[in-house]
Each structure stands twice: as C-alpha cells, then as structure tokens.
Design an enzyme around this catalytic site. Structure first.
Site, mmCIF file in Angstrom:
data_model
loop_
_atom_site.group_PDB
_atom_site.id
_atom_site.type_symbol
_atom_site.label_atom_id
_atom_site.label_comp_id
_atom_site.label_asym_id
_atom_site.label_seq_id
_atom_site.Cartn_x
_atom_site.Cartn_y
_atom_site.Cartn_z
ATOM 1 N N SER A 145 25.610 35.489 34.661
ATOM 2 C CA SER A 145 26.480 34.939 35.653
ATOM 3 C C SER A 145 25.604 34.518 36.889
ATOM 4 O O SER A 145 24.588 35.103 36.951
ATOM 5 C CB SER A 145 27.398 35.929 36.341
ATOM 6 O OG SER A 145 28.122 35.506 37.635
ATOM 7 N N TYR A 158 28.994 43.989 39.806
ATOM 8 C CA TYR A 158 29.095 43.159 38.682
ATOM 9 C C TYR A 158 27.933 42.265 38.723
ATOM 10 O O TYR A 158 27.059 42.170 37.810
ATOM 11 C CB TYR A 158 30.160 42.111 38.830
ATOM 12 C CG TYR A 158 30.254 40.979 37.967
ATOM 13 C CD1 TYR A 158 30.730 41.257 36.553
ATOM 14 C CD2 TYR A 158 29.914 39.615 38.472
ATOM 15 C CE1 TYR A 158 30.672 40.106 35.844
ATOM 16 C CE2 TYR A 158 29.915 38.549 37.755
ATOM 17 C CZ TYR A 158 30.263 38.839 36.236
ATOM 18 O OH TYR A 158 30.046 37.538 35.166
#
Length: 259
Positions: A145, A158
């Site tokens: 990401s 995350y």
C-alpha cells in the site's frame, strides 16, 4: 474511468498455475480475473466468496491470518494445481482509528501484522518448494500500500505491517534471484474497493467533507480502479518483466512523493 485499451492475450499465461489470496472482491478479484483472461489456472481464497469472485477460479474458503489457516489453504491449493508458478499475496484489511495511534488496541496491531504482513510470509514459505520446482520464470507479487511510505496515525498499524511487507519483499527477491524466481511489491493508492471506500468514508465524515474530496487530489484526475492494479500484476508476473525483481512499484495515479 478505467479505459480498456486492448484485450488481454488469452494465451500469455497458458499452462501457468496461480495462487491469489484475498481474491473474493476488489483488487483481488480483478487480479484473479486478469490472470484467468490470460489463460492461467487460478486458485484463490478469502473468508467468504462474493458476487465479485470470478466463477472460473477455484475458490477455497479459509482464514490465512493464522499459520494453521495458511497451511490448510496452501495444501488444498497444491492438491488442486499440482504445483504453482505465480503467487499474488493480496489479502489485507484494516480499521481506521480516528483517535490516533494510542487508540489502536493491542490486538489490532497483532491482527494487522498477521493478515497484512505475515500471511504473505507464510504463504510464500509454504509454496516456495513448489515455486523452486517450477523454476525460472516463476513470480511472486505482494500487494502492499502507499500507506507503507506515507503513514497516517489512524492507520499506523496497517501502515507498519505494509512497510514490513515492502522490506521483506526486497530481501526475498535477493534470496530467490539465483533460482530465477522474481519478487515484486505493488503499492496501490486510492483504489475504489469496498474496504478502502469504508475507510475513506470515515475520514470524510470526520473532516465534514464529501467522500469525493478524499480522492480529488490524485494527479491523474481519478481514483484507481481494481483493474489498474491487476494490469500491473499481469505485467510483473509475465515474461515481459523477466528482468524486473525486488521493486516496490507505486500504482497510484501519481499521489506518492518521490520514493
């Protein structure tokens, strides 16, 4: 809007056997479909199938956030495929904590590491003997990401897991290069998927702005489509990328700063 400019070569991945995690919807489902369109045989997994899950793939229900779950899935996948040439680690999830880093419960840090990072490590470890047997030309793509390099406090757990995934991918690429097995990492930006949409809605509500404002700053003028990421995967696992390994590729419409 995503523009389909050419039809995939229907035999580009003919004879290739692929494993895709988190393939029930969003980016994962788009990756599964793109590999199927190229002629690959695909096995995928998620906790549950959805209407988006490509029907031509073999779906194995499972939970790969644990080592036992990974072993159960990879064993079943190898029973189905015989061996494997392509691995795409896409399984991921996170919840935003608008109260900041200290508001993220300890168990969510563990959950984030297990699903967003260690699931890929474990899947790759279980499938490496088969990949080595398949030999040169095999490829692994880990879906990370943009948050790995531009972390925000509400998603620190995350972001940290995805940063670890980036680092791990680089090390794995160096280790597997002598065997001709390539490893790449993709860092998606603001892609329109159900999970990411829910997080963006949380941010929009907290800021008191329309949801569209959250993706309004993408330099190329639109948020991503899952197929944007699937096309990048298709390139990286193909022979067109035979001299590409160890990269962390941002596919984000130009949002990330120079890295």
């Amino acid at each position: 809007m995503f523009r389909t400019t050419t039809s995939p070569d229907p035999i580009e991945f003919a004879g290739k056997r692929a494993v895709v995690t988190g393939g029930s919807r969003g980016i994962g489902a788009a990756v599964v479909q793109r590999l199927l369109d190229g002629g690959a045989t695909v096995v995928t997994t998620a906790r549950n199938a959805t209407d988006e899950t490509p029907k031509a793939a073999t779906f194995i229900q499972g939970d790969i956030s644990t080592l036992a779950g990974v072993r159960a899935f990879t064993s079943a996948a190898l029973d189905e495929l015989g061996s494997v040439d392509i691995v795409v680690n896409n399984a991921a999830a996170a919840g935003a904590h608008l109260g900041g880093i200290a508001s993220i419960p300890d168990e969510e840090w563990i959950d984030a590491l297990n699903l967003n990072y260690l699931s890929a490590v474990r899947v790759n470890n279980e499938l490496l003997p088969a990949l080595r047997e398949a030999g040169a030309g095999s490829a692994i793509v880990n879906i990370s990401s943009g948050a790995a390099v531009t972390p925000m406090p509400p998603l620190a757990h995350y972001s940290a897991a995805k940063a670890a995934l980036n680092n791990y991918g680089k090390a794995l690429a160096a280790e597997l290069a002598p065997a001709g097995i390539r490893v790449a990492t993709i860092m998606p930006g603001n892609v329109l998927t159900p999970g990411a949409d829910a997080i963006r809605q949380n941010f929009a509500d907290a800021m008191g702005v329309p949801l569209a404002d959250i993706t309004a700053g993408v330099p190329l003028g639109r948020p991503g489509d899952p197929r944007d990421i699937a096309e990048a995967v298709a390139f990286l696992v193909s022979d067109r990328a035979q001299w590409v390994t160890g990269v962390s590729l941002a596919v984000d419409g130009g949002e990330l700063p120079i890295i």
